[in-house]
Design a protein around this motif. Structure first.
Motif, PDB file in Angstrom:
ATOM      1  N   UNK B 114      85.223  54.339 -28.990  1.00  0.00           N
ATOM      2  CA  UNK B 114      85.982  55.161 -28.045  1.00  0.00           C
ATOM      3  C   UNK B 114      85.359  56.556 -27.918  1.00  0.00           C
ATOM      4  N   UNK B 117      86.142  64.077 -27.659  1.00  0.00           N
ATOM      5  CA  UNK B 117      86.199  65.171 -26.690  1.00  0.00           C
ATOM      6  C   UNK B 117      84.845  65.681 -26.240  1.00  0.00           C
ATOM      7  N   UNK B 142      92.764  46.900 -27.644  1.00  0.00           N
ATOM      8  CA  UNK B 142      91.903  47.230 -28.779  1.00  0.00           C
ATOM      9  C   UNK B 142      90.451  47.493 -28.364  1.00  0.00           C
ATOM     10  N   UNK B 145      89.262  51.151 -24.766  1.00  0.00           N
ATOM     11  CA  UNK B 145      89.783  52.505 -24.993  1.00  0.00           C
ATOM     12  C   UNK B 145      89.988  53.246 -23.680  1.00  0.00           C
ATOM     13  N   UNK B 146      91.131  53.904 -23.569  1.00  0.00           N
ATOM     14  CA  UNK B 146      91.412  54.681 -22.360  1.00  0.00           C
ATOM     15  C   UNK B 146      90.594  55.974 -22.333  1.00  0.00           C
ATOM     16  N   UNK B 147      90.238  56.482 -23.513  1.00  0.00           N
ATOM     17  CA  UNK B 147      89.522  57.760 -23.556  1.00  0.00           C
ATOM     18  C   UNK B 147      88.124  57.663 -22.936  1.00  0.00           C
ATOM     19  N   UNK B 149      87.068  56.386 -20.245  1.00  0.00           N
ATOM     20  CA  UNK B 149      87.027  56.676 -18.808  1.00  0.00           C
ATOM     21  C   UNK B 149      87.610  58.045 -18.497  1.00  0.00           C
ATOM     22  N   UNK B 150      88.028  58.779 -19.538  1.00  0.00           N
ATOM     23  CA  UNK B 150      88.804  60.003 -19.306  1.00  0.00           C
ATOM     24  C   UNK B 150      88.132  61.272 -19.824  1.00  0.00           C
ATOM     25  N   UNK B 151      87.662  61.238 -21.066  1.00  0.00           N
ATOM     26  CA  UNK B 151      87.169  62.487 -21.666  1.00  0.00           C
ATOM     27  C   UNK B 151      85.762  62.884 -21.216  1.00  0.00           C
TER      28      UNK B 151
END
Ligand code: SF4
Lengths: 481, 221
Positions: B114, B117, B142, B145-147, B149-151
C-alpha cells in the motif's frame, strides 16, 4: 453557528455596499450558471422549444420520486438503514439537536483517546457549532475542504455558499491570509496556493485519529454512506483515521444503490455542471480483518434538529433537498447580497426556507421576503422543490401568526378597509397618482420617495405615466366606441 | 436510546401513523422491502456504440490521460514510457496483483505494498470501469489498498477492456454477482485527478489526491 438571520436587512445592506464582494459574486454567478446550463443541455440532445431537455426533466421527476418514497415512510427507512448499518459493523447514534451531536462526538473522541480530528465538509457540524465544542474539549478540529480550511484559518468565518464556502474571498485575500497564517512568502498563483494548503493538510491527514464527514446520501439497502467530493478529502477522511464519524440528517436516506445512481446523474450536473464528481465514495461498515486500510470504528449520528417537524407538513417537500446549491447560484437576491446576509448555515432560497423552519419563523423574519418569487430556483432544483411557493407559504404563516411589524400590518389593514369601498379606493388612487406625478416633477423617475425614503436609497422609483388604471381603462373603452 | 425513540415517535406522529395497527405497520414495512427487492433503475442516457471508446473519451474529458496496449505483459513498458515522458520518478508502489509483471525489464522499481504519504507513483487495477462517465470503480479489500490511488501525486490504473460497463448500475450488479450482496468497506468511483475550484472558482488539478491519472487500457484483457 448561532443564527444571525434576524439581521438580514442590515447585513444585506452592508453586502450591497461592499464593491469587492459584488465583483466576487459576479464571477461566481457567471461560472456556476453557465456550467450547469451546458451540462444539462449536453445530457439531452433532442429537445424542443417548449421542453428543451425532456431527458433531464425525466431525471428530475425520478429524483423527486425517490426522495418522496423515503419521506412517506421515513420511520421505516430509518429503521431499515439502522439495522443494515449495524449489521455491517457500524454504530448508529441519534441526535435531536446540535447539543446532542456534540455530546456524541465528544464521547466517541474520549473513548478512543482522540486529540485531532480531520473534517470533510459537514453542514450539520456547522448547525451544531461542533468545532467550538471540540476546541473547548482540547481536541483540534481541522477543516480539509479547501474553502472550509480558508474560513477556519480566517478566524472561523462562516461559509457563504454550500459548495464554495469561501466564494466571497478573492485570490488576493486568500494569498494574504496564507502568507500570514503559514508564515511563508506570499504566493500569487492559485495552483501554488492550492499546493501550499495540500502540504499543510497532508500532515494532518496522516496524523489525525478521527475523521468526521457529512453524508450526501445514506443507502438503506447496504447500510452505507455516500460521499461526493472533487478534492479527495472525503476519501482521505474515510480511509486514513482509525475512527470515522458520519453526521447526517435523518432525511438523507435513499433506498437502493440504483436510486443513488439516478441521483448521481442529477447532483453534479446541478451543482458544478460536471457529469460526475471526481470522487464518489460508498463506505460501508469497518475495515475487514485483512483489509489494507479503512477505519476500525465507524459511527453514524442521525440528526433531527428540526427535520422531523417538517415531515407530513406542508413543507415536507423541502426535505427532498440534495444540497446541490443550484437554487442559490440562480437566485437574483443571492447573486446580489451573497451568502453571509442570510445569517445561518444555509443561504439562498433553500436557506431562506430551512432557516425559517429550523430556527423558528420569528427568528428569520426577512428571509421569506428575500426573494422576488421569480422561481428561477424552482426551475433548476433537481428534485423539483417548489421553493418560491414554500417561501410564499412562509410569508402567509408570518402574517397568520401576526409576526410582521405593526407598521406593515396597519398599512395592510388600512389598504383592506379602503379596497372594500370602491369609491373611496378610486379617490385614493387618484390622489396617489397625482402626488407621485407631482414628486416626479416631469421626470420618468422619482429620486426620493417621501413616505419610504429607504426604498429609493439605492434605486429610483418609476413615476406613473398618466392617470390611474381606472382612468386609463375608461379612456380606452371610449376610444373603442 | 431515548433520542432515537423520540425522533422516530415524532416522525410517526407527523406522518399520522402513531396509532397505526400492526397490520398497517407491517404493510408499510412490506412496501419498503419490496422497493429494496425491486432495485428498479431510473432513466439514464443512451449509451450506444463502442463502450471502450466512450470510456476513453469521457475519461479524457475529466482530465485523465490514456494509452492502449494489447496485453498485460506490455503494461510495464507503457508505464515506463509515460513516466519518462513527464520526467516522473521510476519508483512506484502497486497492488499485489501486478507484482509479477516484469517491471525491472522496463527499468522500473516497483514495490507491491500500500502507498504511504511520501510515495509519488501508485499503480492499481480497478474492479471495473464505467463508460457513461469515464470512471474507475475501485473496491477495497486485502489486495486492493485504497491509499494507492489516493496518496501519490501520480495514479496509474490498469483497465482491462472486458471490464468496461456501460453505467454505474451495471458496476453494482457486477459487484453483487462476484462478491455477494454486502458491499466491500469502500467502493470508490474515481474520475480523473483531484481538483478544487474553491479559490475564485478556478479549477486547479491536484487538491488532496493525485495531480494526474493515467489509464492503461488493455484491449486484449
Ligand atoms: S433546494 Fe433544490 S436546488 Fe436548492 S440546494 Fe436543495 S436540491 Fe439543490
Amino acid at each position: 453557528m448561532r443564527s444571525q438571520a434576524m439581521f438580514f436587512q442590515r447585513r444585506s445592506g452592508e453586502a450591497l455596499a461592499d464593491a469587492r464582494l459584488r465583483r466576487n459574486l459576479d464571477g461566481l454567478r457567471d461560472k456556476f450558471v453557465g456550467m450547469r446550463a451546458r451540462a444539462v443541455s449536453a445530457y439531452a440532445d433532442h429537445g424542443t422549444a417548449t421542453v428543451p431537455n425532456p431527458d433531464f426533466e425525466a431525471l428530475r421527476d425520478a429524483g423527486a420520486a425517490i426522495r418522496d418514497r423515503v419521506l412517506k415512510d421515513l420511520d421505516v427507512w430509518l429503521e431499515l438503514f439502522e439495522h443494515k448499518a449495524t449489521q455491517r459493523g457500524a454504530r448508529v447514534h441519534w441526535a435531536k439537536d446540535g447539543r446532542e451531536i456534540c455530546e456524541h462526538v465528544l464521547a466517541i473522541a474520549r473513548q478512543h483517546g482522540i486529540t485531532k480530528v480531520i473534517k470533510s465538509k459537514s453542514m450539520l457540524s456547522e448547525e451544531a457549532q461542533l468545532n467550538v465544542a471540540l476546541t473547548a474539549a482540547g481536541i483540534e478540529p481541522v477543516e480539509t475542504d479547501l474553502g472550509e480550511y480558508i474560513l477556519q484559518i480566517s478566524g472561523n468565518e462562516p461559509p457563504s455558499h454550500i459548495l464554495a464556502p469561501a466564494a466571497h474571498k478573492n485570490l488576493d485575500e486568500v494569498a494574504d491570509l496564507f502568507a500570514e497564517k503559514h508564515g511563508k512568502p506570499k504566493k500569487t498563483e492559485i495552483p501554488a496556493l492550492t499546493r501550499e494548503a495540500r502540504e499543510v493538510l497532508r500532515e494532518h491527514f496522516l496524523s489525525a485519529g478521527m475523521g468526521i464527514s457529512g453524508g450526501n446520501f445514506l443507502i438503506a439497502d447496504t447500510g452505507s454512506v455516500a460521499l461526493v467530493t472533487n478534492e479527495g478529502n472525503g476519501r482521505m477522511v474515510t480511509t486514513l483515521p482509525k475512527v470515522h464519524v458520519v453526521i447526517t440528517g435523518i432525511e438523507k436516506i435513499v433506498p437502493t444503490l440504483e436510486d443513488f445512481a439516478t441521483l448521481m446523474r442529477l447532483l453534479p450536473r446541478s451543482a458544478t455542471g460536471q457529469e460526475i464528481s471526481n470522487y464518489v465514495s460508498v463506505c460501508t461498515g469497518t475495515k475487514g480483518e485483512a483489509d489494507a486500510d479503512g477505519p476500525e470504528h465507524t459511527y453514524f449520528i442521525l440528526v433531527d434538529n428540526g427535520r422531523a417537524g417538517l415531515v407530513g407538513s406542508e413543507f415536507q417537500e423541502m426535505l427532498r433537498c440534495i444540497r446541490c446549491g443550484a437554487c442559490m447560484n440562480h437566485c437574483p437576491v443571492y447573486q446580489t447580497v451573497g451568502g453571509h446576509a442570510y445569517g445561518w448555515v444555509y443561504p439562498g432560497p433553500m436557506g431562506s426556507v430551512l432557516t425559517s423552519l429550523y430556527t423558528g419563523l420569528e427568528n428569520a423574519l426577512d428571509l421569506p421576503h428575500a426573494a422576488t418569487l421569480c422561481n428561477q430556483c424552482g426551475v433548476v432544483c433537481p428534485v423539483r422543490i417548489p421553493l418560491a411557493e414554500l417561501q410564499r407559504k412562509l410569508r402567509e404563516k408570518q402574517t397568520e401568526r401576526r409576526l410582521r411589524p405593526w407598521t406593515e400590518r396597519a398599512a395592510l389593514g388600512i389598504w383592506a378597509w379602503v379596497a372594500q369601498r370602491p369609491a373611496l379606493y378610486a379617490l385614493a388612487a387618484k390622489l396617489g397618482v397625482r402626488y407621485l406625478r407631482w414628486l416626479a416633477d416631469g421626470q420618468n423617475y422619482i429620486k426620493v420617495l417621501g413616505l419610504a425614503p429607504g426604498w429609493t436609497a439605492g434605486r429610483d422609483f418609476p413615476a406613473p405615466q398618466e392617470g390611474t388604471f381606472r382612468e386609463l381603462y375608461k379612456r380606452r373603452q371610449e376610444n373603442r366606441t | 436510546m431515548t433520542s432515537r425513540n423520540d425522533i422516530l415517535a415524532r416522525v410517526r406522529a407527523n406522518l399520522g401513523v402513531a396509532a397505526e395497527s400492526d397490520a398497517a405497520a407491517a404493510e408499510r414495512r412490506q412496501r419498503a422491502l419490496a422497493t429494496l427487492a425491486a432495485r428498479s433503475e431510473g432513466p439514464r442516457p443512451r449509451i450506444s456504440g463502442d463502450l471502450a471508446q466512450r470510456f476513453a473519451d469521457k475519461s479524457m474529458a475529466m482530465a485523465s490521460t490514456l494509452a492502449r496496449v494489447a496485453t498485460l505483459a506490455q503494461v510495464p513498458s507503457a508505464v515506463a514510457a509515460y513516466l519518462a515522458g513527464l520526467a516522473l520518478p521510476s519508483r512506484a508502489v502497486c497492488w499485489p496483483a501486478f507484482a509479477a509483471l516484469d517491471w525491472r525489464e522496463a527499468g522500473l522499481d516497483i514495490a507491491a505494498r500500500p502507498a504511504h504519504g511520501d510515495d509519488l507513483v501508485g499503480i492499481t487495477g480497478c474492479f471495473c470501469a464505467i463508460a457513461e462517465t469515464g470512471t474507475l470503480m475501485l473496491a477495497s479489500g486485502p489486495d486492493t489498498a485504497a491509499t494507492t490511488s489516493l496518496l501519490p501525486e501520480t495514479h496509474i490504473a490498469i483497465v482491462p477492456q472486458s471490464r468496461i460497463m456501460p453505467v454505474m448500475e451495471a458496476g453494482f450488479a457486477l459487484l453483487r454477482a462476484e462478491q455477494g450482496d454486502d458491499l466491500p468497506r469502500a467502493v470508490n468511483f474515481v474520475s480523473g485527478p483531484s481538483r478544487t475550484g474553491d479559490i475564485e472558482q478556478t479549477i486547479v488539478l491536484g487538491a488532496h489526491g493525485p495531480y494526474r491519472v493515467h489509464l492503461i487500457l488493455v484491449t486484449g484483457a
